[in-house]
Design a protein around this motif. Sequence first.
Motif, mmCIF file in Angstrom:
data_model
loop_
_atom_site.group_PDB
_atom_site.id
_atom_site.type_symbol
_atom_site.label_atom_id
_atom_site.label_comp_id
_atom_site.label_asym_id
_atom_site.label_seq_id
_atom_site.Cartn_x
_atom_site.Cartn_y
_atom_site.Cartn_z
ATOM 1 N N TYR A 104 -19.359 -48.923 -30.162
ATOM 2 C CA TYR A 104 -20.240 -49.233 -31.283
ATOM 3 C C TYR A 104 -21.691 -49.110 -30.847
ATOM 4 O O TYR A 104 -22.011 -49.160 -29.660
ATOM 5 C CB TYR A 104 -19.966 -50.629 -31.850
ATOM 6 N N CYS A 105 -22.543 -48.953 -31.836
ATOM 7 C CA CYS A 105 -23.975 -48.802 -31.588
ATOM 8 C C CYS A 105 -24.716 -49.646 -32.617
ATOM 9 O O CYS A 105 -24.431 -49.540 -33.822
ATOM 10 C CB CYS A 105 -24.342 -47.321 -31.710
ATOM 11 N N ARG A 106 -25.636 -50.485 -32.180
ATOM 12 C CA ARG A 106 -26.416 -51.319 -33.097
ATOM 13 C C ARG A 106 -27.876 -50.918 -33.032
ATOM 14 O O ARG A 106 -28.478 -50.885 -31.960
ATOM 15 C CB ARG A 106 -26.271 -52.801 -32.755
ATOM 16 N N CYS A 107 -28.435 -50.612 -34.185
ATOM 17 C CA CYS A 107 -29.853 -50.248 -34.273
ATOM 18 C C CYS A 107 -30.699 -51.507 -34.115
ATOM 19 O O CYS A 107 -30.475 -52.502 -34.820
ATOM 20 C CB CYS A 107 -30.128 -49.571 -35.620
ATOM 21 N N GLU A 108 -31.683 -51.466 -33.223
ATOM 22 C CA GLU A 108 -32.526 -52.637 -33.008
ATOM 23 C C GLU A 108 -33.566 -52.819 -34.112
ATOM 24 O O GLU A 108 -34.219 -53.848 -34.171
ATOM 25 C CB GLU A 108 -33.207 -52.550 -31.642
ATOM 26 N N HIS A 109 -33.683 -51.825 -35.009
ATOM 27 C CA HIS A 109 -34.626 -51.986 -36.121
ATOM 28 C C HIS A 109 -33.962 -52.655 -37.322
ATOM 29 O O HIS A 109 -34.434 -53.662 -37.815
ATOM 30 C CB HIS A 109 -35.208 -50.631 -36.531
ATOM 31 N N CYS A 110 -32.847 -52.076 -37.792
ATOM 32 C CA CYS A 110 -32.192 -52.629 -38.990
ATOM 33 C C CYS A 110 -30.985 -53.500 -38.651
ATOM 34 O O CYS A 110 -30.464 -54.208 -39.523
ATOM 35 C CB CYS A 110 -31.767 -51.518 -39.934
ATOM 36 N N GLU A 111 -30.521 -53.436 -37.375
ATOM 37 C CA GLU A 111 -29.396 -54.224 -36.874
ATOM 38 C C GLU A 111 -28.057 -53.841 -37.503
ATOM 39 O O GLU A 111 -27.091 -54.588 -37.433
ATOM 40 C CB GLU A 111 -29.658 -55.736 -37.033
ATOM 41 N N TYR A 112 -27.985 -52.655 -38.127
ATOM 42 C CA TYR A 112 -26.720 -52.162 -38.657
ATOM 43 C C TYR A 112 -25.963 -51.434 -37.543
ATOM 44 O O TYR A 112 -26.551 -50.905 -36.610
ATOM 45 C CB TYR A 112 -26.956 -51.218 -39.834
ATOM 46 N N PHE A 113 -24.634 -51.390 -37.712
ATOM 47 C CA PHE A 113 -23.770 -50.803 -36.701
ATOM 48 C C PHE A 113 -23.248 -49.428 -37.118
ATOM 49 O O PHE A 113 -23.072 -49.141 -38.311
ATOM 50 C CB PHE A 113 -22.557 -51.707 -36.442
ATOM 51 N N SER A 114 -22.999 -48.584 -36.123
ATOM 52 C CA SER A 114 -22.209 -47.373 -36.309
ATOM 53 C C SER A 114 -21.106 -47.406 -35.265
ATOM 54 O O SER A 114 -21.253 -48.027 -34.213
ATOM 55 C CB SER A 114 -23.065 -46.108 -36.167
#
Length: 206
Positions: free
Chosen positions: A44-54
């Motif tokens: 998984y990958c979490r964006c540090e800007h919006c905190e959404y996951f892919s």
Amino acid sequence: MSKYYPPTDGESKFNCIHCGVFAKQKWGQLYYGSHSTTSSPITYCRCEHCEYFSYWHQGCMIIPAEAPVCPPHPDMPASVIDEYNEARSIFARSPRAAVALLRLAIQKLMPELGEKGDNINGDIKSLVAKGLPVQVQQAFDFCRVVGNNAVHPGEINLNDTPEMGQHLFSMINFIVEDQITRPKQIAELYAQLPESARAAVEKRDA
């Protein structure tokens, strides 16, 4: 328009598939089992800007299912945006089908630029006669040639070279930026000049 860095497996920074911001990405491994001790093949990958996951499997993004290609330009006309987004949603599964949709998007863009939209090559020729910059002409012809190879078998095999399709998304956004956004921005700035100054310009050019 700023450079787009597509989401890439394992990269620490790229443009988030959710918010579009170029931001740091935090990676981790999914685990399963009664005590969550067995590692799965899913990362998984979490964006540090919006905190959404892919979520990713074997180097490919699986959730969300959108391909890691640039989103539509904010000024992209409504007549074009549906084809663009549909192409974006299927690019990972079929680059050739996505590029065929983008060819249709280019054809639909032509009437927005004052052309007929019946023949892409003829419309490009007309725009060149009206003073189209060489770089934009080359972007149009890149879209035309790659798009034609998606519809009719040619020298470019898009399933073997999907990066050609990725560039097509960028080229369409570049065209929108040059032909729609910049003229609009200049017109808005010009409208802020005093009326007397604008009248003097009109008299000069009459």
